[in-house]
Design a protein around this motif. Structure first.
Motif, PDB file in Angstrom:
ATOM      1  N   TRP A 156      82.654 -10.469  71.751  1.00 21.57           N
ATOM      2  CA  TRP A 156      82.727 -10.769  73.192  1.00 21.57           C
ATOM      3  C   TRP A 156      84.012 -11.514  73.520  1.00 21.57           C
ATOM      4  O   TRP A 156      84.612 -12.173  72.664  1.00 21.57           O
ATOM      5  CB  TRP A 156      81.518 -11.597  73.631  1.00 21.57           C
ATOM      6  N   ARG A 157      84.383 -11.403  74.764  1.00 24.70           N
ATOM      7  CA  ARG A 157      85.571 -12.082  75.291  1.00 24.70           C
ATOM      8  C   ARG A 157      85.184 -12.847  76.552  1.00 24.70           C
ATOM      9  O   ARG A 157      84.447 -12.334  77.394  1.00 24.70           O
ATOM     10  CB  ARG A 157      86.651 -11.039  75.607  1.00 24.70           C
ATOM     11  N   PRO A 212      83.699  -4.007  75.180  1.00 22.25           N
ATOM     12  CA  PRO A 212      84.568  -2.878  74.820  1.00 22.25           C
ATOM     13  C   PRO A 212      86.017  -3.301  74.602  1.00 22.25           C
ATOM     14  O   PRO A 212      86.880  -3.077  75.448  1.00 22.25           O
ATOM     15  CB  PRO A 212      84.421  -1.936  76.021  1.00 22.25           C
ATOM     16  N   PHE A 213      86.281  -3.918  73.449  1.00 24.33           N
ATOM     17  CA  PHE A 213      87.648  -4.346  73.166  1.00 24.33           C
ATOM     18  C   PHE A 213      88.590  -3.139  73.121  1.00 24.33           C
ATOM     19  O   PHE A 213      88.234  -2.063  72.641  1.00 24.33           O
ATOM     20  CB  PHE A 213      87.712  -5.081  71.824  1.00 24.33           C
ATOM     21  N   LYS A 214      89.805  -3.345  73.649  1.00 21.66           N
ATOM     22  CA  LYS A 214      90.836  -2.306  73.689  1.00 21.66           C
ATOM     23  C   LYS A 214      92.133  -2.860  73.093  1.00 21.66           C
ATOM     24  O   LYS A 214      92.240  -4.036  72.763  1.00 21.66           O
ATOM     25  CB  LYS A 214      91.087  -1.847  75.129  1.00 21.66           C
ATOM     26  N   GLU A 215      93.120  -1.972  73.009  1.00 21.30           N
ATOM     27  CA  GLU A 215      94.422  -2.365  72.454  1.00 21.30           C
ATOM     28  C   GLU A 215      95.006  -3.578  73.171  1.00 21.30           C
ATOM     29  O   GLU A 215      95.635  -4.435  72.550  1.00 21.30           O
ATOM     30  CB  GLU A 215      95.395  -1.188  72.550  1.00 21.30           C
ATOM     31  N   GLU A 220      96.439 -10.560  73.061  1.00 26.26           N
ATOM     32  CA  GLU A 220      95.817 -11.799  73.541  1.00 26.26           C
ATOM     33  C   GLU A 220      95.374 -12.669  72.370  1.00 26.26           C
ATOM     34  O   GLU A 220      95.588 -13.891  72.358  1.00 26.26           O
ATOM     35  CB  GLU A 220      94.631 -11.429  74.432  1.00 26.26           C
ATOM     36  N   LEU A 221      94.765 -12.043  71.377  1.00 27.31           N
ATOM     37  CA  LEU A 221      94.315 -12.791  70.212  1.00 27.31           C
ATOM     38  C   LEU A 221      95.447 -13.071  69.236  1.00 27.31           C
ATOM     39  O   LEU A 221      95.434 -14.075  68.529  1.00 27.31           O
ATOM     40  CB  LEU A 221      93.200 -12.033  69.497  1.00 27.31           C
ATOM     41  N   GLN A 222      96.436 -12.210  69.218  1.00 27.08           N
ATOM     42  CA  GLN A 222      97.565 -12.411  68.313  1.00 27.08           C
ATOM     43  C   GLN A 222      98.315 -13.688  68.662  1.00 27.08           C
ATOM     44  O   GLN A 222      98.879 -14.358  67.779  1.00 27.08           O
ATOM     45  CB  GLN A 222      98.527 -11.226  68.392  1.00 27.08           C
ATOM     46  N   ALA A 223      98.287 -14.061  69.946  1.00 33.19           N
ATOM     47  CA  ALA A 223      98.934 -15.297  70.379  1.00 33.19           C
ATOM     48  C   ALA A 223      98.239 -16.521  69.794  1.00 33.19           C
ATOM     49  O   ALA A 223      98.873 -17.550  69.535  1.00 33.19           O
ATOM     50  CB  ALA A 223      98.933 -15.373  71.907  1.00 33.19           C
ATOM     51  N   ILE A 230      95.058  -7.730  63.154  1.00 32.41           N
ATOM     52  CA  ILE A 230      94.005  -7.483  64.139  1.00 32.41           C
ATOM     53  C   ILE A 230      93.836  -5.983  64.355  1.00 32.41           C
ATOM     54  O   ILE A 230      94.807  -5.262  64.547  1.00 32.41           O
ATOM     55  CB  ILE A 230      94.339  -8.175  65.477  1.00 32.41           C
ATOM     56  N   GLN A 231      92.574  -5.517  64.325  1.00 33.29           N
ATOM     57  CA  GLN A 231      92.333  -4.104  64.549  1.00 33.29           C
ATOM     58  C   GLN A 231      91.022  -3.876  65.288  1.00 33.29           C
ATOM     59  O   GLN A 231      90.090  -4.688  65.227  1.00 33.29           O
ATOM     60  CB  GLN A 231      92.318  -3.336  63.220  1.00 33.29           C
TER      61      GLN A 231
END
Length: 258
Positions: A156-157, A212-215, A220-223, A230-231
């Motif tokens: 979830w986000r 529904p996570f997308k590209e 956002e999480l890489q920051a 991350i995949q």
């Protein structure tokens, strides 16, 4: 005949059920795999597999928004439910009027027992046993990571939520060789950016469901986790505990090797 569900409740049903309502998407797919096309009369709006059933079977609401009136019209002689995916109050209400078989699954062994249990109560014992054998063979051929990789599995986000240690997803991660950095937390905890940054996480799996996570969410999480890999992953493979498990090992292998 007397059957016992995974809450250790006993259910008496004299004849093979002819009108089944399923309140659990992964178990709906299992019923299809067991050849119960004619017997299943009702499913939820989240029971998307098989597509033919999703289009044609009567929908009785969501997993947590069940329409008792529609179920009443269907006159089921068996309802299949789950402790986590359905609301206890809804299931308890249905138990007053119908035979309800409830699953409770945290591990692969629980999933095997569920498949066997549903196979027994629907008189599909051999089909269920064959399915379990196929799943076991698939997992026996899985080659996990040689060294455990600290991993977070997001469901979830806003807020960020992850799979904790007492979930089916947690064991699927373990079988792949992923070390769940939030494995000491229960269920699906919300975590802060600071907790993520200090988790030691080196790999992040973003599930396709329930969020529904997308590209676009990767950046956002890489920051927050600049050094993590991350995949996006197929959430059904990690969390559906019915016949979808026949496909899961090969999929997990592709995630491991990616």
């Amino acid at each position: 005949m007397l059957f016992t569900d995974q809450l250790n409740r006993q259910i008496t049903i004299e004849h093979p059920p002819q009108r089944i309502v399923s309140l659990v998407p992964s178990q709906t797919e299992l019923l299809y795999s067991l050849g119960l096309e004619k017997e299943v009369v009702g499913i939820t709006k989240f029971c998307v597999h098989p597509l033919t059933w999703f289009r044609e079977k009567t929908r009785v609401g969501g997993t947590k928004n069940i329409h008792a009136g529609i179920i009443r019209q269907l006159s089921p002689d068996l309802i299949i439910a789950n402790k986590e995916e359905n609301l206890a109050a809804d299931v308890e209400l249905l138990m007053k009027d119908y035979r309800v078989w409830v699953s409770n699954i945290q591990t692969l062994e629980d999933a095997y027992a569920m498949i066997a249990g549903i196979g027994a109560i629907t008189h599909r014992v051999q089909a269920a046993a064959d399915l379990v054998s196929q799943i076991k063979a698939g997992f026996a051929s899985l080659h996990p990571l040689p060294e455990a990789v600290p991993t977070a599995y997001f469901i979830w986000r806003d807020p960020w939520m992850v799979a904790g240690g007492d979930t089916f997803i947690h064991q699927m991660l373990q079988l792949c060789g992923f070390h769940n950095v939030f494995g000491l937390l229960p269920r699906y905890p919300a975590v802060t950016a600071a907790e993520l940054a200090s988790s030691g996480c080196r790999r992040v799996l973003l599930s396709s469901e329930p969020y529904p996570f997308k590209e676009k969410h990767i950046a956002e999480l890489q920051a927050v986790l600049p050094d993590a890999r991350i995949q996006l992953v197929d959430g059904e493979m990690f969390s559906w505990y019915g016949s979808r498990l026949t496909e899961a090992p090969a999929y997990f292998q592709s995630v491991i090797e990616n």
